[in-house]
Motif scaffolding. Sequence first.
Motif, PDB file in Angstrom:
ATOM      1  N   GLY A 106     -62.971 -23.892  53.946  1.00  0.00           N
ATOM      2  CA  GLY A 106     -62.575 -24.795  53.139  1.00  0.00           C
ATOM      3  C   GLY A 106     -61.495 -25.752  53.771  1.00  0.00           C
ATOM      4  N   PRO A 107     -60.499 -26.518  53.047  1.00  0.00           N
ATOM      5  CA  PRO A 107     -59.921 -27.345  53.797  1.00  0.00           C
ATOM      6  C   PRO A 107     -58.781 -26.750  54.331  1.00  0.00           C
ATOM      7  CG  PRO A 107     -59.357 -27.272  51.348  1.00  0.00           C
ATOM      8  CD  PRO A 107     -60.831 -26.563  51.430  1.00  0.00           C
ATOM      9  N   ASP A 108     -58.362 -25.512  54.019  1.00  0.00           N
ATOM     10  CA  ASP A 108     -57.371 -24.605  54.882  1.00  0.00           C
ATOM     11  C   ASP A 108     -57.885 -24.084  56.289  1.00  0.00           C
ATOM     12  OD1 ASP A 108     -55.365 -25.076  52.916  1.00  0.00           O
ATOM     13  OD2 ASP A 108     -55.852 -23.391  51.952  1.00  0.00           O
ATOM     14  N   SER A 109     -59.080 -24.254  56.548  1.00  0.00           N
ATOM     15  CA  SER A 109     -59.749 -23.811  57.781  1.00  0.00           C
ATOM     16  C   SER A 109     -59.069 -24.403  58.974  1.00  0.00           C
ATOM     17  CB  SER A 109     -60.980 -24.072  58.086  1.00  0.00           C
ATOM     18  OG  SER A 109     -61.876 -23.572  56.647  1.00  0.00           O
ATOM     19  N   PRO A 110     -58.598 -23.364  59.996  1.00  0.00           N
ATOM     20  CA  PRO A 110     -58.018 -23.930  61.352  1.00  0.00           C
ATOM     21  C   PRO A 110     -59.080 -24.813  62.029  1.00  0.00           C
ATOM     22  CG  PRO A 110     -58.582 -21.529  61.396  1.00  0.00           C
ATOM     23  CD  PRO A 110     -58.882 -21.968  60.082  1.00  0.00           C
ATOM     24  N   GLN A 111     -58.461 -25.612  62.994  1.00  0.00           N
ATOM     25  CA  GLN A 111     -59.480 -26.193  63.701  1.00  0.00           C
ATOM     26  C   GLN A 111     -59.960 -25.481  64.926  1.00  0.00           C
ATOM     27  OE1 GLN A 111     -60.444 -29.619  63.020  1.00  0.00           O
ATOM     28  NE2 GLN A 111     -59.410 -29.035  61.110  1.00  0.00           N
ATOM     29  N   GLN A 112     -59.248 -24.425  65.321  1.00  0.00           N
ATOM     30  CA  GLN A 112     -59.762 -23.538  66.256  1.00  0.00           C
ATOM     31  C   GLN A 112     -59.041 -22.348  66.126  1.00  0.00           C
ATOM     32  OE1 GLN A 112     -58.482 -25.383  69.894  1.00  0.00           O
ATOM     33  NE2 GLN A 112     -56.449 -24.374  70.119  1.00  0.00           N
ATOM     34  N   MET A 113     -59.360 -21.096  66.619  1.00  0.00           N
ATOM     35  CA  MET A 113     -58.930 -19.793  66.465  1.00  0.00           C
ATOM     36  C   MET A 113     -58.702 -18.854  67.605  1.00  0.00           C
ATOM     37  SD  MET A 113     -59.992 -16.797  63.932  1.00  0.00           S
ATOM     38  CE  MET A 113     -59.948 -17.832  62.409  1.00  0.00           C
ATOM     39  N   HIS A 114     -57.528 -18.409  67.818  1.00  0.00           N
ATOM     40  CA  HIS A 114     -57.454 -17.547  69.355  1.00  0.00           C
ATOM     41  C   HIS A 114     -57.782 -16.155  68.797  1.00  0.00           C
ATOM     42  CE1 HIS A 114     -54.524 -16.031  72.470  1.00  0.00           C
ATOM     43  NE2 HIS A 114     -55.656 -15.485  72.750  1.00  0.00           N
ATOM     44  N   MET A 115     -58.675 -15.520  69.530  1.00  0.00           N
ATOM     45  CA  MET A 115     -59.105 -14.211  69.118  1.00  0.00           C
ATOM     46  C   MET A 115     -59.064 -13.163  70.322  1.00  0.00           C
ATOM     47  SD  MET A 115     -62.924 -13.046  67.726  1.00  0.00           S
ATOM     48  CE  MET A 115     -62.713 -13.866  66.074  1.00  0.00           C
ATOM     49  N   ILE A 116     -58.701 -11.810  70.054  1.00  0.00           N
ATOM     50  CA  ILE A 116     -58.542 -10.971  71.040  1.00  0.00           C
ATOM     51  C   ILE A 116     -59.228  -9.725  70.666  1.00  0.00           C
ATOM     52  CG2 ILE A 116     -57.047  -9.377  72.012  1.00  0.00           C
ATOM     53  CD1 ILE A 116     -54.864 -11.611  72.091  1.00  0.00           C
ATOM     54  N   MET A 117     -59.950  -9.237  71.694  1.00  0.00           N
ATOM     55  CA  MET A 117     -60.503  -7.633  71.142  1.00  0.00           C
ATOM     56  C   MET A 117     -60.271  -6.928  72.298  1.00  0.00           C
ATOM     57  SD  MET A 117     -64.648  -6.613  71.083  1.00  0.00           S
ATOM     58  CE  MET A 117     -64.791  -6.174  72.863  1.00  0.00           C
ATOM     59  N   LEU A 118     -59.650  -5.862  71.900  1.00  0.00           N
ATOM     60  CA  LEU A 118     -59.223  -4.721  72.665  1.00  0.00           C
ATOM     61  C   LEU A 118     -59.253  -3.235  72.041  1.00  0.00           C
ATOM     62  CD1 LEU A 118     -57.594  -4.285  75.355  1.00  0.00           C
ATOM     63  CD2 LEU A 118     -55.544  -4.414  74.189  1.00  0.00           C
ATOM     64  N   ASP A 119     -59.898  -2.165  72.765  1.00  0.00           N
ATOM     65  CA  ASP A 119     -59.830  -1.060  72.117  1.00  0.00           C
ATOM     66  C   ASP A 119     -60.643  -1.080  70.769  1.00  0.00           C
ATOM     67  OD1 ASP A 119     -58.298  -0.148  74.074  1.00  0.00           O
ATOM     68  OD2 ASP A 119     -56.593  -0.241  73.157  1.00  0.00           O
ATOM     69  N   GLN A 120     -61.686  -1.956  70.885  1.00  0.00           N
ATOM     70  CA  GLN A 120     -62.481  -1.918  69.424  1.00  0.00           C
ATOM     71  C   GLN A 120     -61.855  -2.541  68.279  1.00  0.00           C
ATOM     72  OE1 GLN A 120     -64.736   1.830  69.073  1.00  0.00           O
ATOM     73  NE2 GLN A 120     -66.272   1.020  70.400  1.00  0.00           N
ATOM     74  N   ILE A 121     -60.819  -3.150  68.552  1.00  0.00           N
ATOM     75  CA  ILE A 121     -60.077  -3.806  67.304  1.00  0.00           C
ATOM     76  C   ILE A 121     -60.077  -5.450  67.634  1.00  0.00           C
ATOM     77  CG2 ILE A 121     -58.005  -4.134  66.290  1.00  0.00           C
ATOM     78  CD1 ILE A 121     -57.321  -1.126  67.196  1.00  0.00           C
ATOM     79  N   MET A 122     -60.328  -6.351  66.565  1.00  0.00           N
ATOM     80  CA  MET A 122     -60.336  -7.794  66.687  1.00  0.00           C
ATOM     81  C   MET A 122     -58.819  -8.100  66.190  1.00  0.00           C
ATOM     82  SD  MET A 122     -63.224  -8.446  67.809  1.00  0.00           S
ATOM     83  CE  MET A 122     -63.199 -10.061  67.696  1.00  0.00           C
ATOM     84  N   TYR A 123     -58.364  -9.194  66.975  1.00  0.00           N
ATOM     85  CA  TYR A 123     -57.016  -9.584  66.419  1.00  0.00           C
ATOM     86  C   TYR A 123     -57.337 -11.272  66.415  1.00  0.00           C
ATOM     87  CZ  TYR A 123     -54.769  -5.384  67.830  1.00  0.00           C
ATOM     88  OH  TYR A 123     -54.518  -3.989  68.090  1.00  0.00           O
ATOM     89  N   MET A 124     -56.986 -11.910  65.406  1.00  0.00           N
ATOM     90  CA  MET A 124     -57.281 -13.361  65.014  1.00  0.00           C
ATOM     91  C   MET A 124     -55.891 -14.187  64.762  1.00  0.00           C
ATOM     92  SD  MET A 124     -60.627 -12.597  63.480  1.00  0.00           S
ATOM     93  CE  MET A 124     -60.062 -10.984  63.192  1.00  0.00           C
ATOM     94  N   ASP A 125     -55.670 -14.924  65.612  1.00  0.00           N
ATOM     95  CA  ASP A 125     -54.298 -15.809  65.263  1.00  0.00           C
ATOM     96  C   ASP A 125     -54.682 -16.815  64.143  1.00  0.00           C
ATOM     97  OD1 ASP A 125     -52.022 -17.378  65.041  1.00  0.00           O
ATOM     98  OD2 ASP A 125     -52.048 -17.912  67.263  1.00  0.00           O
ATOM     99  N   MET A 126     -54.176 -16.561  62.803  1.00  0.00           N
ATOM    100  CA  MET A 126     -54.644 -17.340  61.494  1.00  0.00           C
ATOM    101  C   MET A 126     -53.621 -18.708  61.580  1.00  0.00           C
ATOM    102  SD  MET A 126     -57.113 -15.458  60.763  1.00  0.00           S
ATOM    103  CE  MET A 126     -57.611 -16.447  59.242  1.00  0.00           C
ATOM    104  N   GLY A 127     -52.615 -18.607  62.449  1.00  0.00           N
ATOM    105  CA  GLY A 127     -51.974 -19.786  62.436  1.00  0.00           C
ATOM    106  C   GLY A 127     -50.383 -19.908  61.666  1.00  0.00           C
ATOM    107  N   ALA A 128     -49.756 -21.029  61.684  1.00  0.00           N
ATOM    108  CA  ALA A 128     -48.378 -20.987  61.329  1.00  0.00           C
ATOM    109  C   ALA A 128     -48.301 -20.975  59.797  1.00  0.00           C
ATOM    110  CB  ALA A 128     -47.661 -22.340  61.794  1.00  0.00           C
ATOM    111  N   GLN A 129     -49.184 -21.364  59.019  1.00  0.00           N
ATOM    112  CA  GLN A 129     -49.293 -21.294  57.660  1.00  0.00           C
ATOM    113  C   GLN A 129     -49.280 -20.017  56.912  1.00  0.00           C
ATOM    114  OE1 GLN A 129     -51.904 -23.975  55.548  1.00  0.00           O
ATOM    115  NE2 GLN A 129     -51.626 -23.131  53.624  1.00  0.00           N
ATOM    116  N   GLN A 130     -50.049 -19.397  57.620  1.00  0.00           N
ATOM    117  CA  GLN A 130     -50.284 -17.616  57.429  1.00  0.00           C
ATOM    118  C   GLN A 130     -49.038 -16.956  57.850  1.00  0.00           C
ATOM    119  OE1 GLN A 130     -53.572 -14.642  57.623  1.00  0.00           O
ATOM    120  NE2 GLN A 130     -51.965 -13.609  59.089  1.00  0.00           N
TER     121      GLN A 130
END
Length: 305
Positions: A106-130
Amino acid sequence: MSTSTWRRAGIALTAVAVVTGVAGCQDGDAKAGGAEPKAQSHGDVTKVIQAAYEKTSAAKAAKVKMTMSIEGAGAGAGTIEMTGIQGWAPAVMDITMKGSMLGAGGPDSPQQMHMIMLDQIMYMDMGAQQAAEMDGKRWMKLDMKAAADASGDKALRKQLTGGLDNMNQDPAQQLALLLDSPDLKHLGAEKVNGMETQHYKGTLTLEQMLKANESSKLLSKEDHDELIANVKKVGLKGYDTEFWVAEDGYPARMDIGMTMAQGTMKMRADYSDYGTEAAVQAPPAKDTVDLFEMMKDFGKEPGQA
């Protein structure tokens, strides 16, 4: 918790679905000038793939630019582009994603997302609003293996951990998989991203794909037969793989195409800087929020501990 936070959580899950489905927008390079080289025999092609596999496996990491497009699949259609570093010994990623698939939230969707995978865990940067809504925590954590184990659901565990196995499919594994293809072909010389390369192509059947997938080997015969039946229902028979090997022996580009009854999926991955250091680090714990813990808390009745 606000609706927008949950919407962004949905975006995170969509992003993970995209990445775990991968198991790769460049300019169109013309064929290299000069006479076409003599076509290589199947045995020669196999030697090239084997050598490329050994070099790629030893490199352990590379820079990657990957584009995936899905057509004709309704709400799931769109494109996603991932740029960053991928490592496969151990399996890690540090990538930035952008594309129309991120707009599904929806309209709150980020234009881009930084994602890290390490030790079978995903981390996603959801932005300043979150971060503003979650006490400064802008990173969303998705431990799929832990969630699968905690669920007690064998089918869910297989689905989630199988997705991790697919996500860890590095270019070396893809090359090893191609060694089982009976119709490997040398298509000639081409330039890719300014490099002289040799172009190859192979096709893998559904049975060959499952044979090479480590997670499928854990299935019972009943589950294995059910999986094949379900995949055949969607019309997937296998996939085509094209790859371009540079003069240094490393794959410079890999294309994968799948056709199903609902539509087509195409992936292109351009690789460079093999052997680069994949120094991937998890975000600080104080900056992360666990999505599955959030979901468990959300499901509790008011007043429950």
